[in-house]
Write a protein that holds these residues in place. Structure first.
Motif, PDB file in Angstrom:
ATOM      1  N   ASN A   1       0.838  -1.197   0.000  1.00 55.93           N
ATOM      2  CA  ASN A   1       0.000   0.000   0.000  1.00 55.93           C
ATOM      3  C   ASN A   1       0.879   1.255   0.000  1.00 55.93           C
ATOM      4  O   ASN A   1       0.803   2.073   0.900  1.00 55.93           O
ATOM      5  CB  ASN A   1      -0.896  -0.033   1.235  1.00 55.93           C
ATOM      6  CG  ASN A   1      -2.092   0.892   1.055  1.00 55.93           C
ATOM      7  OD1 ASN A   1      -2.278   1.447  -0.027  1.00 55.93           O
ATOM      8  ND2 ASN A   1      -2.856   1.062   2.102  1.00 55.93           N
ATOM      9  N   TRP A   2       1.748   1.364  -0.999  1.00 54.64           N
ATOM     10  CA  TRP A   2       2.656   2.521  -1.052  1.00 54.64           C
ATOM     11  C   TRP A   2       1.913   3.805  -1.422  1.00 54.64           C
ATOM     12  O   TRP A   2       2.431   4.897  -1.284  1.00 54.64           O
ATOM     13  CB  TRP A   2       3.760   2.253  -2.072  1.00 54.64           C
ATOM     14  CG  TRP A   2       3.226   1.946  -3.451  1.00 54.64           C
ATOM     15  CD1 TRP A   2       2.909   0.729  -3.945  1.00 54.64           C
ATOM     16  CD2 TRP A   2       2.920   2.887  -4.480  1.00 54.64           C
ATOM     17  NE1 TRP A   2       2.425   0.834  -5.204  1.00 54.64           N
ATOM     18  CE2 TRP A   2       2.420   2.161  -5.579  1.00 54.64           C
ATOM     19  CE3 TRP A   2       3.018   4.274  -4.579  1.00 54.64           C
ATOM     20  CZ2 TRP A   2       2.026   2.772  -6.743  1.00 54.64           C
ATOM     21  CZ3 TRP A   2       2.625   4.883  -5.769  1.00 54.64           C
ATOM     22  CH2 TRP A   2       2.135   4.122  -6.824  1.00 54.64           C
ATOM     23  N   HIS A   3       0.675   3.628  -1.855  1.00 58.51           N
ATOM     24  CA  HIS A   3      -0.075   4.813  -2.298  1.00 58.51           C
ATOM     25  C   HIS A   3      -0.288   5.815  -1.167  1.00 58.51           C
ATOM     26  O   HIS A   3      -0.293   7.016  -1.379  1.00 58.51           O
ATOM     27  CB  HIS A   3      -1.430   4.393  -2.843  1.00 58.51           C
ATOM     28  CG  HIS A   3      -1.374   3.212  -3.748  1.00 58.51           C
ATOM     29  ND1 HIS A   3      -1.491   1.917  -3.286  1.00 58.51           N
ATOM     30  CD2 HIS A   3      -1.175   3.138  -5.078  1.00 58.51           C
ATOM     31  CE1 HIS A   3      -1.400   1.085  -4.308  1.00 58.51           C
ATOM     32  NE2 HIS A   3      -1.185   1.790  -5.403  1.00 58.51           N
ATOM     33  N   ILE A   4      -0.497   5.290   0.059  1.00 58.90           N
ATOM     34  CA  ILE A   4      -0.808   6.198   1.178  1.00 58.90           C
ATOM     35  C   ILE A   4       0.350   7.151   1.468  1.00 58.90           C
ATOM     36  O   ILE A   4       0.163   8.374   1.474  1.00 58.90           O
ATOM     37  CB  ILE A   4      -1.223   5.400   2.430  1.00 58.90           C
ATOM     38  CG1 ILE A   4      -2.569   4.714   2.154  1.00 58.90           C
ATOM     39  CG2 ILE A   4      -1.331   6.319   3.654  1.00 58.90           C
ATOM     40  CD1 ILE A   4      -3.038   3.805   3.265  1.00 58.90           C
TER      41      ILE A   4
ATOM     42  N   SER B   1       0.718   9.532  -1.385  1.00 55.71           N
ATOM     43  CA  SER B   1      -0.340  10.545  -1.386  1.00 55.71           C
ATOM     44  C   SER B   1      -0.089  11.591  -0.311  1.00 55.71           C
ATOM     45  O   SER B   1      -0.243  12.791  -0.531  1.00 55.71           O
ATOM     46  CB  SER B   1      -1.703   9.897  -1.122  1.00 55.71           C
ATOM     47  OG  SER B   1      -1.926   8.900  -2.063  1.00 55.71           O
ATOM     48  N   LEU B   2       0.314  11.094   0.859  1.00 59.38           N
ATOM     49  CA  LEU B   2       0.575  12.006   1.985  1.00 59.38           C
ATOM     50  C   LEU B   2       1.666  13.011   1.629  1.00 59.38           C
ATOM     51  O   LEU B   2       1.532  14.220   1.843  1.00 59.38           O
ATOM     52  CB  LEU B   2       0.994  11.177   3.203  1.00 59.38           C
ATOM     53  CG  LEU B   2       1.025  11.891   4.538  1.00 59.38           C
ATOM     54  CD1 LEU B   2      -0.363  12.377   4.902  1.00 59.38           C
ATOM     55  CD2 LEU B   2       1.555  10.972   5.634  1.00 59.38           C
TER      56      LEU B   2
END
Lengths: 368, 173
Positions: free
Chosen positions: A55-58, A61-62
């Motif tokens: 889940n590298w998206h979080i 995104s941050l």
């Protein structure tokens, strides 16, 4: 391998071969071995558990949002600072600046009910307009006048271009000293700019650093004559002002919201260096002494007082003033101005070199 | 495609989450005066001859602006001040602008280009302005419902800015 070996069968041949082998299955023992080998490989290369591995998206995104938010806030702060970036100055910040604190408390002491005589603001000089091309329907006198005006305007524009070029050249060669604190000097460059003011189309000199911006824009003697006669001065008194080297000044406290800090200055500490020596600016107090000997109407005196840049002032973050600065020099005279002010609890000074009073040029009709 | 949507979704959510922080960070506020002082109770006329006394506004927040028609920043902030006056019509906040040194005709002519609905008072002799620590025009003071001068701005402002209006509203009793 020969070139012949590398040749692939065409689509028809492939389809034929594929249809022949569609029912072919590997032997079950081979199939099991392949599956076992695949499982072994998959197990041996598995990574330790990482909450972000799938889940590298979080975090991405941050990071993007933080960057974006920071960018937007910075941009907005820059836009708001000159006018809207008003932040209350904390008492402890004021107390850290003894002179400024004293000034403010003096100003706010209503029991003294001092006569406040410092003043600011002034009229914005009109923009130069390019004359329209003469209409063939114009009568001969009007046509001549228009042509003359056009020629004068072109000449003036050329002169301004030359001046702008000259001051830009001189600015490039200069470095400037700023006293950060007593005994400590830091050489700063690129803090001073000069050029042609967009609104007035007249030369300006500007000092801009963290927390402060001050711009001096030339005022033509004719502008000062017109302005002060319109305020109620006699032609002689207006002439006296016009011949004293008047600049329009725009002084701003541009300290940002994160580090707001008041600016305090005392014009009496500023120095004007010219070919004949070192002098001071002519403050409103000096002018008031002079006006005592003239029969100047009260509204004119008031307008004069409030038109000048205050002799002393404290600007909170976001505050600004427009006002005339009078250098008591002759038209077209060159000089350097040394400014001093307090901000961030320190005394600062800076010298703006190669400033020049506006020339008192009068347009004259050219010989046909 | 799915991952792009996933990223965009997260960015949007986090951006919305950050919005209040961004707005708070850039909200302009009025500079406070370190030592609030009692406001001078002036008694002056407007351009129509109506008499105005500051003490008549006790219990209300007063925005007291010193200005002149020849002052560019004064002219610049006047429309936003008029918009603020309209937005504050249901609040106990009043705006009074004191012109320094000019006569009725000059001010009346000014209102032709800058329509103003709040009172434009006259201080032709400069008697009122000398009772306040004004250093430059425009200067605006905020007077509390108790008659204390608590805030000061030098130079023009966008007076109809929502954050600024809310700050004025918060000063009401």
């Amino acid at each position: 391998m020969s070139t012949e070996d590398n040749k692939l069968p065409d689509d028809t041949q492939l389809s034929s071969l594929y249809s022949q082998s569609k029912d072919a299955m590997p032997a079950s023992h081979i199939d099991k071995k392949i599956l076992a080998a695949a499982k072994h490989e998959a197990t041996s290369y598995s990574l330790p558990y990482n909450p972000f591995s799938n889940n590298w998206h979080i975090p991405a995104s941050l990071a993007a949002v933080v960057l974006l938010s920071f960018g937007i806030v910075s941009l907005l702060e820059n836009d708001l600072n000159p006018v809207d970036g008003i932040i209350p100055i904390k008492e402890e910040q004021i107390e850290s600046m003894p002179e400024q604190s004293q000034l403010l408390s003096d100003n706010l002491d209503s029991s003294k009910q001092k006569t406040i005589i410092n003043k600011p603001v002034m009229r914005k000089p009109a923009k130069l307009r390019e004359p329209a091309s003469p209409s063939p329907k114009l009568r001969s006198g009007e046509e001549l006048a228009k042509r003359l005006k056009s020629k004068q305007s072109q000449k003036r524009k050329q002169k301004l271009d030359t001046t702008a070029h000259a001051i830009a050249e001189s600015s490039r060669q200069d470095t400037f000293m700023t006293k950060k604190s007593i005994g400590q000097e830091i050489t700063r460059s690129k803090l001073i700019s000069s050029g042609i003011d967009e609104q007035t189309t007249l030369p300006y000199w500007q000092y801009k650093d963290k927390g402060i911006s001050i711009r001096f824009v030339q005022r033509l003697p004719d502008q000062s004559r017109g302005y002060f006669i319109a305020r109620g001065f006699s032609a002689d008194d207006a002439e006296l002002i016009a011949q004293s080297c008047v600049f329009q000044t725009i002084f701003k406290n541009i300290s940002d919201n994160n580090t707001p800090s008041a600016v305090t200055y005392h014009m009496k500490n500023w120095r004007v260096q010219h070919k004949d020596g070192v002098g001071k600016m002519k403050t409103r107090e000096k002018w008031a002494e002079q006006w005592q000997q003239s029969n100047i109407p009260m509204p004119a005196k008031l307008a004069f007082n409030w038109s000048l840049l205050p002799t002393t002032q404290d600007y909170q973050a976001g505050d600004y003033n427009w006002g005339m600065a009078i250098f008591n020099l002759k038209p077209a005279q060159s000089f350097s101005l040394t400014l001093t002010w307090q901000q961030y609890g320190k005394q600062h000074s800076a010298t703006i070199p190669n400033m020049q009073c506006a020339a008192d040029s009068h347009a004259e009709p050219e010989a046909p | 495609m799915t991952s792009t949507r996933y990223i965009l979704k997260h960015i949007l959510w986090l951006f919305l989450f950050c919005q209040p922080a961004i707005l708070v960070a850039v909200q302009p506020t009025l500079p406070t005066i370190a030592a609030p002082f009692s406001a001078y109770n002036f008694n002056v006329k407007d351009i129509d001859g109506t008499q105005y006394r500051l003490s008549d506004y006790r219990g209300k927040v007063v925005v007291l602006n010193f200005w002149a028609t020849w002052c560019p920043p004064c002219r610049e902030e006047m429309p936003s001040m008029n918009r603020a006056h309209k937005k504050l019509s249901n609040d106990d906040v009043v705006i009074l602008a004191i012109n320094v040194g000019e006569n009725e005709d000059t001010i009346f002519e000014f209102t032709g280009n800058y329509p103003v609905d709040f009172p434009l008072l006259m201080d032709q002799g400069g008697d009122v302005i000398k009772r306040y620590p004004v250093m430059g025009l425009p200067t605006t003071y905020i007077i509390s419902p108790e008659g204390m001068v608590t805030h000061r701005t030098v130079g023009g402002r966008e007076w109809d800015n929502d954050a600024l209006l809310n700050e004025l509203r918060r000063m009401q009793k």
